[in-house]
Every structure is written in C-alpha cells, then in structure tokens.
Design a protein around this motif. Sequence first.
Motif, PDB file in Angstrom:
ATOM      1  N   GLY A 147      -4.401  11.650  -0.082  1.00  0.00           N
ATOM      2  CA  GLY A 147      -5.077  12.513   0.866  1.00  0.00           C
ATOM      3  C   GLY A 147      -4.192  13.605   1.427  1.00  0.00           C
ATOM      4  O   GLY A 147      -3.057  13.782   1.022  1.00  0.00           O
TER       5      GLY A 147
ATOM      6  N   ARG B  34      -3.757   5.207  -1.305  1.00  0.00           N
ATOM      7  CA  ARG B  34      -4.576   6.242  -0.676  1.00  0.00           C
ATOM      8  C   ARG B  34      -3.972   7.583  -1.019  1.00  0.00           C
ATOM      9  O   ARG B  34      -2.758   7.767  -0.930  1.00  0.00           O
ATOM     10  CB  ARG B  34      -4.625   6.057   0.836  1.00  0.00           C
ATOM     11  CG  ARG B  34      -5.461   4.868   1.226  1.00  0.00           C
ATOM     12  CD  ARG B  34      -5.763   4.861   2.696  1.00  0.00           C
ATOM     13  NE  ARG B  34      -6.670   3.761   2.974  1.00  0.00           N
ATOM     14  CZ  ARG B  34      -6.709   3.122   4.111  1.00  0.00           C
ATOM     15  NH1 ARG B  34      -5.909   3.483   5.102  1.00  0.00           N
ATOM     16  NH2 ARG B  34      -7.562   2.141   4.287  1.00  0.00           N
TER      17      ARG B  34
ATOM     18  N   LEU C  78      -3.013  -1.104  -2.708  1.00  0.00           N
ATOM     19  CA  LEU C  78      -3.926  -0.075  -2.231  1.00  0.00           C
ATOM     20  C   LEU C  78      -3.198   1.266  -2.248  1.00  0.00           C
ATOM     21  O   LEU C  78      -2.120   1.401  -1.665  1.00  0.00           O
ATOM     22  CB  LEU C  78      -4.397  -0.385  -0.810  1.00  0.00           C
ATOM     23  CG  LEU C  78      -5.288   0.672  -0.163  1.00  0.00           C
ATOM     24  CD1 LEU C  78      -6.617   0.783  -0.908  1.00  0.00           C
ATOM     25  CD2 LEU C  78      -5.514   0.343   1.300  1.00  0.00           C
TER      26      LEU C  78
ATOM     27  N   ARG D 297     -11.881  11.483   7.200  1.00  0.00           N
ATOM     28  CA  ARG D 297     -11.794  10.244   7.975  1.00  0.00           C
ATOM     29  C   ARG D 297     -11.671  10.584   9.460  1.00  0.00           C
ATOM     30  O   ARG D 297     -11.171  11.649   9.823  1.00  0.00           O
ATOM     31  CB  ARG D 297     -10.577   9.429   7.528  1.00  0.00           C
ATOM     32  CG  ARG D 297     -10.568   9.103   6.029  1.00  0.00           C
ATOM     33  CD  ARG D 297     -11.725   8.230   5.662  1.00  0.00           C
ATOM     34  NE  ARG D 297     -11.483   6.913   6.184  1.00  0.00           N
ATOM     35  CZ  ARG D 297     -11.742   5.791   5.554  1.00  0.00           C
ATOM     36  NH1 ARG D 297     -12.303   5.815   4.374  1.00  0.00           N
ATOM     37  NH2 ARG D 297     -11.473   4.631   6.110  1.00  0.00           N
TER      38      ARG D 297
ATOM     39  N   GLU E  42     -14.200   3.914  -2.613  1.00  0.00           N
ATOM     40  CA  GLU E  42     -15.311   4.328  -1.755  1.00  0.00           C
ATOM     41  C   GLU E  42     -16.403   4.979  -2.601  1.00  0.00           C
ATOM     42  O   GLU E  42     -16.111   5.867  -3.399  1.00  0.00           O
ATOM     43  CB  GLU E  42     -14.859   5.331  -0.688  1.00  0.00           C
ATOM     44  CG  GLU E  42     -13.724   4.885   0.172  1.00  0.00           C
ATOM     45  CD  GLU E  42     -12.362   5.303  -0.362  1.00  0.00           C
ATOM     46  OE1 GLU E  42     -11.398   5.174   0.397  1.00  0.00           O
ATOM     47  OE2 GLU E  42     -12.255   5.748  -1.515  1.00  0.00           O
TER      48      GLU E  42
ATOM     49  N   TYR F  48       0.657   5.676   0.544  1.00  0.00           N
ATOM     50  CA  TYR F  48      -0.130   6.855   0.879  1.00  0.00           C
ATOM     51  C   TYR F  48       0.543   8.032   0.195  1.00  0.00           C
ATOM     52  O   TYR F  48       1.712   8.323   0.468  1.00  0.00           O
ATOM     53  CB  TYR F  48      -0.197   7.082   2.389  1.00  0.00           C
ATOM     54  CG  TYR F  48      -1.361   7.976   2.766  1.00  0.00           C
ATOM     55  CD1 TYR F  48      -2.478   7.456   3.399  1.00  0.00           C
ATOM     56  CD2 TYR F  48      -1.362   9.328   2.443  1.00  0.00           C
ATOM     57  CE1 TYR F  48      -3.569   8.260   3.719  1.00  0.00           C
ATOM     58  CE2 TYR F  48      -2.440  10.133   2.745  1.00  0.00           C
ATOM     59  CZ  TYR F  48      -3.540   9.600   3.387  1.00  0.00           C
ATOM     60  OH  TYR F  48      -4.625  10.398   3.693  1.00  0.00           O
TER      61      TYR F  48
ATOM     62  N   GLU G 171      -9.362  12.011   2.286  1.00  0.00           N
ATOM     63  CA  GLU G 171      -8.687  11.070   1.396  1.00  0.00           C
ATOM     64  C   GLU G 171      -9.667  10.229   0.587  1.00  0.00           C
ATOM     65  O   GLU G 171     -10.869  10.238   0.826  1.00  0.00           O
ATOM     66  CB  GLU G 171      -7.784  10.133   2.202  1.00  0.00           C
ATOM     67  CG  GLU G 171      -8.549   9.229   3.146  1.00  0.00           C
ATOM     68  CD  GLU G 171      -7.641   8.342   3.995  1.00  0.00           C
ATOM     69  OE1 GLU G 171      -7.945   7.149   4.092  1.00  0.00           O
ATOM     70  OE2 GLU G 171      -6.644   8.848   4.548  1.00  0.00           O
ATOM     71  N   PHE G 172      -9.092   9.502  -0.361  1.00  0.00           N
ATOM     72  CA  PHE G 172      -9.807   8.484  -1.109  1.00  0.00           C
ATOM     73  C   PHE G 172      -8.815   7.374  -1.442  1.00  0.00           C
ATOM     74  O   PHE G 172      -7.603   7.539  -1.278  1.00  0.00           O
ATOM     75  CB  PHE G 172     -10.460   9.045  -2.381  1.00  0.00           C
ATOM     76  CG  PHE G 172      -9.490   9.478  -3.444  1.00  0.00           C
ATOM     77  CD1 PHE G 172      -9.118   8.609  -4.461  1.00  0.00           C
ATOM     78  CD2 PHE G 172      -8.956  10.749  -3.436  1.00  0.00           C
ATOM     79  CE1 PHE G 172      -8.225   9.005  -5.453  1.00  0.00           C
ATOM     80  CE2 PHE G 172      -8.070  11.163  -4.412  1.00  0.00           C
ATOM     81  CZ  PHE G 172      -7.703  10.281  -5.428  1.00  0.00           C
ATOM     82  N   SER G 173      -9.336   6.241  -1.901  1.00  0.00           N
ATOM     83  CA  SER G 173      -8.486   5.083  -2.201  1.00  0.00           C
ATOM     84  C   SER G 173      -8.785   4.539  -3.583  1.00  0.00           C
ATOM     85  O   SER G 173      -9.927   4.554  -4.041  1.00  0.00           O
ATOM     86  CB  SER G 173      -8.725   3.971  -1.181  1.00  0.00           C
ATOM     87  OG  SER G 173      -8.455   4.407   0.125  1.00  0.00           O
TER      88      SER G 173
ATOM     89  N   GLY H 244       0.833  -1.190   0.000  1.00  0.00           N
ATOM     90  CA  GLY H 244       0.000   0.000   0.000  1.00  0.00           C
ATOM     91  C   GLY H 244       0.871   1.245   0.000  1.00  0.00           C
ATOM     92  O   GLY H 244       1.984   1.224   0.521  1.00  0.00           O
TER      93      GLY H 244
END
Length: 118
Positions: A114, A112, A110, A94, A87, A68, A100-102, A66
């Motif tokens: 944000g 993210r 993954l 959050r 989402e 970020y 944020e978004f993913s 993942g």
Amino acid sequence: MSEDHHVAAIVPAKDIDASEAFYRRLGFETVGDYGDYRLMEDGQGWYLHLRSTSDWPRQVEDNPLGLYLYVDDVDAVAERVRDLIIEPQGPHARPWGTYEFSVSDPSGALIRIGRVLD
C-alpha cells in the motif's frame, strides 16, 4: 536512499522455490542464490532474504509473520497478483489513511502492499 542504510526482512520459507516465485510476482528479483538462502530486491528499496525453513510454521494459520510493502503504484502491483488478493474488493482506502491490499505468501505470512493517502 543510501545503499549503506537500509533494512532487509528475513522471511522463513516452507518451500523456497514457491516463495521465490511468489515474491517475483510482487516485483522482486533474485540477486543472490545460495540454495536454501536467497537474496531478493526490487531495485527501488525493497529487500528480502528468503530462508528455507521446511518445518516452520507447523500450520500455516500459526504464522505470525507479516510485511508491509510501501509502493507508489499500488494498483500496478495488485494487477500482478490479482488472483491472490485476500479482500474481495481488492485495493481500497482504509480508515487509518492508507490505500492497500493484502495477500498471503506460500508459507502463510500476511503481506500488505500500500501507500499512505495524501
């Protein structure tokens, strides 16, 4: 920011061309192409190396990777990848203090995107 002090994630890519196209949509540009290894950056502090790894992960759902990506204008990045956002509500605040978004990259990592809320 100093060019001498930064970090670059090395991301395995099952299909390096598909991964490169995905990260371009997020704002990265390819700055080095060595066939099965590509260097990407956004010119503002994001650095990414794609490494062709056609046999990893064996199943997309087994990918533990993942990233970020912190950015000031979350909504601008979201517009470029709106069809990929996981989402249903898109970018949102959050409970832990981020907006944020993913999305998932073509190899199942993954991602993210944000910023920290003030």
